[in-house]
Write a protein that holds these residues in place. Sequence first.
Motif: not given
Length: 465
Positions: A155-157, A399-400, A409-411, A425-430
């Motif tokens: 994952g991205i974190s 994130e996923r 969902v993200g943080r 496709d927004i996974i990994g973006q801020v």
Amino acid sequence: MKPPRKLHIKSYGCQMNVYDAQRMVDTLSGEGFVETASADDADLVILNTCHIREKASEKVYSELGRLRAAKEDAARSGREMRIAVAGCVAQAEGEEIIRRAPVVDVVVGPQSYHHLPDLLRRAETGARAIETEFPAEDKFAFLPQPRPDAIRARGISAFVTVQEGCDKFCTFCVVPYTRGAEVSRPVAKIVDDVKRLADNGVREITLIGQNVNAYHGEGTDGRSWPLGKLLHRIAEIPGVARLRYSTSHPNDVEESLIAAHRDLPALMPFVHLPVQSGSDRILAAMNRKHTVRDYRKVIDRFRAARQDIAFSSDFIVGFPGETREDFSATLALATQIGYAAAYSFKYSPRPGTPAAEMRETVSAADMDERLERLQGLIDSQQSAFNKAAIGNTVDVLFERAARNPGQIVGRTAYLQPAHVMASADIIGQVLPVRIDSLERYSLLGELAPSAHPTPAESSQTTTGA
Ligand code: 5AD
Ligand code: SF4
């Protein structure tokens, strides 16, 4: 070609155990192991254990009881299952594990797990292998780098260990005994690790260490660098959108760390700064070496550098000798600071620590009552903090896919989970999100209308919230 062997790792406790488990997987993938989600079909099961409180420690023995049955089942179907105990219980109770649990083949402490392949080979000859020394060599020099596909799958974190062990010797704590003396990794090694992660899609890096802001690793100029300087260097690495660090001691907050919060947009304004107690008398008995006033001054320095900064903490209730007045002082401190989140624990005597010898124990009923009151206060602070996000537009690192179909969902900067309906496709973006509501601990919102950068732009994003 031999079929891959299956490895199941169960990790307990802190972030460093999560990190160590991944490094064990990296090490054993070189030996032909692949991860499996269930212990039952595994050829090797590793319990990566935690010794911080009694409850955490006890879980090992009950899990070993269950694994004994799984191992016997495997043997009946002509398959050999080996069982290893790693982590801090292995370090603290290695010999006892060997004695109490015949099912265990390998015991390996947190500083020796780079020797797992050798220990397994020894176990395959029928011997039981135990290694709980603090070896002179540095395990990081021997651990293989994770493969790009493993990094992407995680994952991205990502966590990166920068410092290990602790020299503080708080009287309740086993960490100085299980993780050993404090050691910092050199800056160049950490930068290499972070580059590799960022090149393979990781966007958020959390630098971890038992006392992370005691970091004093060798810098690229040959001098000892503090954590703040390391953070400045890591923020320059392309692709790193967010930076965090954990866990900090109030006495080791030096100026470069404060400057990092002032200067680095990628450094998230959320600091885990355990205080343990709000009573000077108890802080002294805990050997924390700071007063409540010192702690509040540290908080003020952070706040002066970055107004939107928020804090989380750890508290222990029922430390030996804690009176009602001492506990009231803890409630008062928490009220004054206003935490975004916090963990509170009942004091648990740990064998070999000075506090375990202290006689003025607090009754179980008082501990329960204090824990409940403190947790009630922290919960209400956390809900107020979360509610305050409603109506605001905040940056979220996605994130996923969430459990609800169509949701991602993200943080937020403060690690609050935030859900939106959007494509994967927004996974990994801020991206900025307008927060509409709160469901328990999760924020729900919508992508803010201007927030659709092209993938090329977004991959260059180096700022967080
Ligand atoms: N009993 C209860 N809590 C403990 N912690 C550490 N040792 C003990 C103990 N013996 C808590 C502290 C620390 C967190 C990781 O665990 O609050 O910050
Ligand atoms: Fe344990 Fe943290 Fe104290 Fe070190 S500073 S002894 S890790 S509580």
